[in-house]
Motif scaffolding. Structure first.
Motif, PDB file in Angstrom:
ATOM      1  N   ALA A  65       0.859  -1.182   0.000  1.00 21.34           N
ATOM      2  CA  ALA A  65       0.000   0.000   0.000  1.00 21.34           C
ATOM      3  C   ALA A  65       0.895   1.231   0.000  1.00 21.34           C
ATOM      4  N   MET A  66       0.514   2.215  -0.795  1.00 19.68           N
ATOM      5  CA  MET A  66       1.257   3.473  -0.858  1.00 19.68           C
ATOM      6  C   MET A  66       0.253   4.590  -0.646  1.00 19.68           C
ATOM      7  N   PHE A  67       0.337   5.268   0.487  1.00 17.44           N
ATOM      8  CA  PHE A  67      -0.670   6.263   0.818  1.00 17.44           C
ATOM      9  C   PHE A  67      -0.482   7.526  -0.015  1.00 17.44           C
ATOM     10  N   LYS A  68      -1.526   8.348  -0.040  1.00 13.43           N
ATOM     11  CA  LYS A  68      -1.582   9.506  -0.927  1.00 13.43           C
ATOM     12  C   LYS A  68      -0.374  10.420  -0.742  1.00 13.43           C
ATOM     13  N   ARG A  69       0.055  10.612   0.513  1.00 11.78           N
ATOM     14  CA  ARG A  69       1.183  11.499   0.781  1.00 11.78           C
ATOM     15  C   ARG A  69       2.425  11.050   0.014  1.00 11.78           C
ATOM     16  N   ALA A  70       2.684   9.744   0.004  1.00 12.28           N
ATOM     17  CA  ALA A  70       3.860   9.229  -0.709  1.00 12.28           C
ATOM     18  C   ALA A  70       3.591   9.126  -2.205  1.00 12.28           C
ATOM     19  N   ALA A  71       2.352   8.807  -2.581  1.00  8.66           N
ATOM     20  CA  ALA A  71       2.036   8.623  -4.007  1.00  8.66           C
ATOM     21  C   ALA A  71       2.161   9.920  -4.785  1.00  8.66           C
ATOM     22  N   THR A  72       1.929  11.059  -4.132  1.00  8.51           N
ATOM     23  CA  THR A  72       2.048  12.333  -4.847  1.00  8.51           C
ATOM     24  C   THR A  72       3.479  12.630  -5.278  1.00  8.51           C
ATOM     25  N   GLY A  73       4.457  11.940  -4.666  1.00 10.43           N
ATOM     26  CA  GLY A  73       5.849  12.159  -5.035  1.00 10.43           C
ATOM     27  C   GLY A  73       6.332  11.289  -6.182  1.00 10.43           C
ATOM     28  N   LEU A  74       5.445  10.444  -6.754  1.00 10.29           N
ATOM     29  CA  LEU A  74       5.864   9.590  -7.866  1.00 10.29           C
ATOM     30  C   LEU A  74       6.158  10.432  -9.099  1.00 10.29           C
ATOM     31  N   ASP A  75       7.253  10.125  -9.786  1.00 11.75           N
ATOM     32  CA  ASP A  75       7.610  10.852 -11.011  1.00 11.75           C
ATOM     33  C   ASP A  75       7.315  10.038 -12.265  1.00 11.75           C
ATOM     34  N   PHE A  76       6.526   8.959 -12.120  1.00 11.72           N
ATOM     35  CA  PHE A  76       6.106   8.164 -13.277  1.00 11.72           C
ATOM     36  C   PHE A  76       4.773   7.507 -12.928  1.00 11.72           C
ATOM     37  N   SER A  77       4.111   6.951 -13.948  1.00  7.95           N
ATOM     38  CA  SER A  77       2.825   6.283 -13.750  1.00  7.95           C
ATOM     39  C   SER A  77       3.055   4.783 -13.696  1.00  7.95           C
ATOM     40  N   PRO A  78       2.997   4.199 -12.530  1.00 14.67           N
ATOM     41  CA  PRO A  78       3.255   2.755 -12.423  1.00 14.67           C
ATOM     42  C   PRO A  78       2.214   1.956 -13.195  1.00 14.67           C
ATOM     43  N   ARG A  79       2.629   0.824 -13.738  1.00  8.60           N
ATOM     44  CA  ARG A  79       1.704  -0.068 -14.429  1.00  8.60           C
ATOM     45  C   ARG A  79       2.144  -1.504 -14.203  1.00  8.60           C
ATOM     46  N   ASP A  80       1.194  -2.401 -14.347  1.00  9.15           N
ATOM     47  CA  ASP A  80       1.472  -3.814 -14.118  1.00  9.15           C
ATOM     48  C   ASP A  80       2.594  -4.288 -15.039  1.00  9.15           C
ATOM     49  N   GLY A  81       3.476  -5.104 -14.484  1.00  4.60           N
ATOM     50  CA  GLY A  81       4.564  -5.673 -15.268  1.00  4.60           C
ATOM     51  C   GLY A  81       5.873  -4.931 -15.127  1.00  4.60           C
ATOM     52  N   GLU A  82       5.824  -3.700 -14.604  1.00  3.00           N
ATOM     53  CA  GLU A  82       7.066  -2.940 -14.455  1.00  3.00           C
ATOM     54  C   GLU A  82       7.884  -3.489 -13.281  1.00  3.00           C
ATOM     55  N   LEU A  83       9.178  -3.467 -13.450  1.00  2.85           N
ATOM     56  CA  LEU A  83      10.105  -3.860 -12.390  1.00  2.85           C
ATOM     57  C   LEU A  83      10.464  -2.595 -11.605  1.00  2.85           C
ATOM     58  N   VAL A  84      10.190  -2.601 -10.310  1.00  2.00           N
ATOM     59  CA  VAL A  84      10.387  -1.404  -9.491  1.00  2.00           C
ATOM     60  C   VAL A  84      11.178  -1.762  -8.240  1.00  2.00           C
ATOM     61  N   GLU A  85      11.751  -0.730  -7.658  1.00  6.28           N
ATOM     62  CA  GLU A  85      12.389  -0.836  -6.353  1.00  6.28           C
ATOM     63  C   GLU A  85      11.640   0.073  -5.401  1.00  6.28           C
ATOM     64  N   VAL A  86      11.269  -0.442  -4.247  1.00  7.76           N
ATOM     65  CA  VAL A  86      10.510   0.328  -3.273  1.00  7.76           C
ATOM     66  C   VAL A  86      11.213   0.252  -1.929  1.00  7.76           C
ATOM     67  N   SER A  87      10.961   1.256  -1.130  1.00  6.68           N
ATOM     68  CA  SER A  87      11.432   1.244   0.258  1.00  6.68           C
ATOM     69  C   SER A  87      10.254   1.590   1.150  1.00  6.68           C
ATOM     70  N   GLY A  88      10.225   0.944   2.323  1.00  9.50           N
ATOM     71  CA  GLY A  88       9.106   1.186   3.215  1.00  9.50           C
ATOM     72  C   GLY A  88       9.218   0.353   4.468  1.00  9.50           C
ATOM     73  N   ARG A  89       8.044   0.106   5.061  1.00  8.34           N
ATOM     74  CA  ARG A  89       7.990  -0.585   6.344  1.00  8.34           C
ATOM     75  C   ARG A  89       7.054  -1.781   6.244  1.00  8.34           C
ATOM     76  N   LEU A  90       7.526  -2.929   6.691  1.00  5.29           N
ATOM     77  CA  LEU A  90       6.680  -4.115   6.776  1.00  5.29           C
ATOM     78  C   LEU A  90       5.746  -3.985   7.970  1.00  5.29           C
ATOM     79  N   GLY A  91       4.541  -4.432   7.807  1.00  2.00           N
ATOM     80  CA  GLY A  91       3.599  -4.373   8.907  1.00  2.00           C
ATOM     81  C   GLY A  91       2.476  -5.369   8.681  1.00  2.00           C
ATOM     82  N   VAL A  92       1.499  -5.346   9.566  1.00  2.00           N
ATOM     83  CA  VAL A  92       0.337  -6.223   9.485  1.00  2.00           C
ATOM     84  C   VAL A  92      -0.907  -5.351   9.426  1.00  2.00           C
ATOM     85  N   TYR A  93      -1.731  -5.601   8.404  1.00  2.00           N
ATOM     86  CA  TYR A  93      -3.023  -4.909   8.329  1.00  2.00           C
ATOM     87  C   TYR A  93      -3.989  -5.670   9.228  1.00  2.00           C
TER      88      TYR A  93
END
Length: 443
Positions: A65-93
């Motif tokens: 999940a990428m919340f709106k605050r972080a999503a507004t900083g994206l400099d591209f439009s993600p789409r299925d199939g793209e290879l990406v690198e992400v950083s964040g925090r593991l947690g339990v919903y």
């Protein structure tokens, strides 16, 4: 030696929410923050601006999940199939107990060569209309025979056959084996499909009423299946020639290749895409018990409808018997209704006539004054027109000493340019006419 008198320590009983929070704390202490590389799948952006997706590779998948605050900083439009690198925090919903990665940053890591080829071919065939929904055909509810294309050594073969045997043991399954992986797989798949096409009714030229007499079962639907794997393992199903063969199929084709998150060109060209081979078998195999239950249900409905018809006819017979038993009552009732109707008609006619007479008197009272006013108005207009016409009388001009000149042909003379010496003219005066001869027109 075990002493039964010493009680075992009792395990702690967790509340669900407390256990989820404890797991989240353990993840926070052990892993966070984390950086993950994987392929995007199931990417969606909610109305709130939050983004939800999963990262996958050949061995696993992780909800993110990428919340709106972080999503507004994206400099591209993600789409299925793209290879990406992400950083964040593991947690339990906690509401669902799902492991998820809260993504703070995301960047492209590039696209694999095979996926690039996949996207290019997909765009090409989509532009040609090969994926259009209008060309998709519905699946037959009860096929006479089911064609199956897969590998003899594939687990998908066992899954499909087991499902079909359990649900529709009465429907024959015709297997056309082919490799589902490797360089030779596309050609083998096309060959297997071609063999099944020869068994379809359109290829055999059978009339519908003769199909049942033919010894070879008529294939009404084809399953193209394979188990899951990496994009390299499924690459045979991204072949353009195979897509062309599927497009030319005379019967509907169900493609069940890979897992639910896997997509191939064959999935888009086929009439129906199933998430798994087992699901593909279930789509064309309505369970025998369901048909028997439906038949029993229809039989019960038919019996109920027949009983209702008999009950209605019994009632009608009873009523008819009652009427036939005492016809005088029926006659008296009809006479009473006739008298009431005649009375209503007479009353209505009198009321209507009275209303019409009243309306006619009212119209007559208004018509005579209106007619008189109209005559007076027309007389006034006539007098005014006569007055204006009199003012235009040419004799009034002649009475003031003017004359009207005409030549021998009766044409009016209004200029000296129309005369010449010796010309005979006629002058009309107020009390008669005089013939004149022109002596000098220029004078």
């Amino acid at each position: 030696m075990f002493d039964a008198s010493i009680p075992e320590p009792k395990a702690r009983v967790w509340q669900v929410g407390a256990l989820c929070r404890a797991i989240a704390d353990a993840l926070q202490a052990r892993f966070n923050p984390v950086q993950v590389q994987g392929e995007l799948t199931g990417f969606s952006r909610a109305a709130s601006g939050h983004c939800y997706f999963a990262l996958k590779d050949a061995n696993g998948q992780l909800r993110c999940a990428m919340f709106k605050r972080a999503a507004t900083g994206l400099d591209f439009s993600p789409r299925d199939g793209e290879l990406v690198e992400v950083s964040g925090r593991l947690g339990v919903y906690e509401p669902r107990g799902d492991l998820q990665l809260i993504v703070e940053r995301m960047s492209r890591a590039g696209l694999g060569n095979l996926f690039e080829q996949f996207l290019q071919l997909k765009a090409k065939l989509e532009a040609l209309g090969w994926f259009d929904a209008a060309r998709k055909r519905p699946l037959p509810a009860m096929p006479r025979a089911i064609g199956l294309v897969t590998s003899l050594g594939a687990a998908a073969l066992h899954d499909v056959v087991t499902t079909l045997q359990r649900r529709v043991p009465h429907i024959p399954v015709i297997l056309a084996p082919a490799s589902v992986q490797g360089a030779s797989a596309p050609a083998e798949l096309i060959s297997a499909l071609s063999k099944l096409y020869l068994l379809t009714q359109s290829q055999k030229g059978l009339e519908p009423d003769l199909a049942s007499k033919n010894k070879t079962p008529v294939v009404d639907v084809i399953l193209l299946v394979r188990g899951g794997g990496a994009i390299e393992d499924l690459w045979a199903f991204n072949d353009e020639a195979l897509a062309q063969a599927l497009r030319q199929s005379p019967v509907p084709v169900v493609c069940g290749v890979g897992h639910e998150t896997d997509f191939t060109i064959a999935d888009f060209v086929a009439d129906v895409r199933a998430p798994t081979p087992t699901a593909a078998a279930e789509l064309v195999a309505q369970p025998q018990e369901a048909w028997l239950n439906a038949l029993a249900h229809q039989q019960q409905r038919l019996m109920d409808a027949l009983q209702r018809v008999l009950d209605r006819h019994d009632q009608r017979l009873d009523h008819a018997a009652q009427r036939l038993g005492r016809p005088s009552n029926r006659l008296a009732l009809q006479q009473l209704r006739l008298a009431q109707t005649a009375h209503h008609m007479q009353s209505g006619l009198r009321q209507t006539m009275a209303v019409r007479h009243q309306h006619l008197d009212h119209v007559a009272a208004r018509l005579l004054p209106a007619l008189q006013r109209g005559v007076q108005s027309q007389q006034q207009r006539l007098a005014q027109a006569a007055m204006r016409l009199g003012l235009l009388d040419p004799h009034l001009v002649l009475e003031r000493g003017y004359a009207w000149l005409q030549d021998a042909q009766g044409q009016a003379i209004g200029s000296v340019q129309q005369t010449h010496a010796g010309q005979v003219l006629r002058a009309t005066l107020v009390d008669g006419t005089v013939d004149l001869t022109v002596s000098d027109p220029a004078s």
